[in-house]
Design a protein around this motif. Structure first.
Motif, mmCIF file in Angstrom:
data_model
loop_
_atom_site.group_PDB
_atom_site.id
_atom_site.type_symbol
_atom_site.label_atom_id
_atom_site.label_comp_id
_atom_site.label_asym_id
_atom_site.label_seq_id
_atom_site.Cartn_x
_atom_site.Cartn_y
_atom_site.Cartn_z
ATOM 1 N N ASP A 29 0.858 -1.189 0.000
ATOM 2 C CA ASP A 29 0.000 0.000 0.000
ATOM 3 C C ASP A 29 0.895 1.240 0.000
ATOM 4 O O ASP A 29 1.117 1.853 1.038
ATOM 5 N N ALA A 31 0.676 4.405 -0.861
ATOM 6 C CA ALA A 31 0.173 5.689 -0.338
ATOM 7 C C ALA A 31 0.169 5.686 1.186
ATOM 8 O O ALA A 31 0.616 6.644 1.821
ATOM 9 N N ASN A 90 -6.689 3.630 -0.618
ATOM 10 C CA ASN A 90 -5.618 4.582 -0.308
ATOM 11 C C ASN A 90 -4.890 5.060 -1.555
ATOM 12 O O ASN A 90 -4.376 6.179 -1.584
ATOM 13 N N ASN A 91 -4.842 4.223 -2.579
ATOM 14 C CA ASN A 91 -4.069 4.550 -3.774
ATOM 15 C C ASN A 91 -4.911 5.002 -4.961
ATOM 16 O O ASN A 91 -4.379 5.286 -6.030
ATOM 17 N N GLU A 137 -1.331 4.694 -14.938
ATOM 18 C CA GLU A 137 -2.075 4.378 -13.712
ATOM 19 C C GLU A 137 -2.359 2.879 -13.629
ATOM 20 O O GLU A 137 -2.332 2.303 -12.546
ATOM 21 N N ARG A 140 0.737 1.281 -12.296
ATOM 22 C CA ARG A 140 0.931 1.607 -10.883
ATOM 23 C C ARG A 140 -0.022 0.791 -10.006
ATOM 24 O O ARG A 140 0.392 0.172 -9.026
ATOM 25 N N ILE A 141 -1.274 0.739 -10.376
ATOM 26 C CA ILE A 141 -2.271 0.015 -9.592
ATOM 27 C C ILE A 141 -2.068 -1.498 -9.719
ATOM 28 O O ILE A 141 -2.222 -2.239 -8.745
ATOM 29 N N ILE A 144 0.363 -2.793 -7.242
ATOM 30 C CA ILE A 144 -0.231 -2.901 -5.908
ATOM 31 C C ILE A 144 -1.112 -4.147 -5.830
ATOM 32 O O ILE A 144 -1.039 -4.916 -4.860
#
Length: 151
Positions: A29, A31, A90-91, A137, A140-141, A144
């Motif tokens: 996580d 962020a 959170n992200n 994005e 990035r996601i 996670i």
């Protein structure tokens, strides 16, 4: 025995342990752990500047250690129920609708043994893209999501 006699040595040991946990779990996580890292840095600055008493420092460091250990700070919306949803929330700018849509899409698109399997990973990335419409994005996601055990 030597460490217990020095407030500074105890403080530095606690700080190092919290920092290690932040670094270890950062990808789960980003962020949240970035926020915790910033808070830890502020607490360290206060201690080094003698801006707080040792007892106050211990209260602050215990609070952040508790948050880092649990992986959450404060309350979350009722819709956010799992650690993976919390990480997405959170992200994704703390957007509940986007978080739930992403969680549902990933659960629908994922297949058995998808990690490390390019075609299966692309299915998940496609589902993410349908929600975010942004290639950067998505990457990035996806990083996670790949770290979450429940997917």
């Amino acid at each position: 025995k030597g460490i217990k006699g020095s407030h500074q040595a105890v403080a530095e040991t606690i700080e190092n342990n919290v920092r290690q946990k932040i670094i270890k779990d950062h990808l789960l996580d980003p962020a949240f752990f970035e926020e915790m890292s910033t808070l830890l840095n502020e607490i360290i600055k206060e201690r080094k500047a003698n801006a707080v008493s040792y007892e106050e420092y211990l209260k602050k460091i215990a609070d952040i250690a508790s948050k880092v250990q649990s992986g959450k700070s404060g309350s979350l919306p009722d819709e956010i129920k799992t650690p993976a949803q919390r990480a997405l929330y959170n992200n994704l700018g703390q957007n509940v609708e986007k978080t739930i849509a992403m969680d549902t899409a990933v659960k629908y698109a994922r297949q058995d043994s998808w990690r490390g399997n390019d075609p299966k990973e692309k299915l998940i990335k496609g589902a993410i893209y349908d929600i975010l419409n942004d290639v950067d994005e998505v990457e990035r996601i996806f990083a996670i999501i790949k770290q979450q055990r429940e997917y």
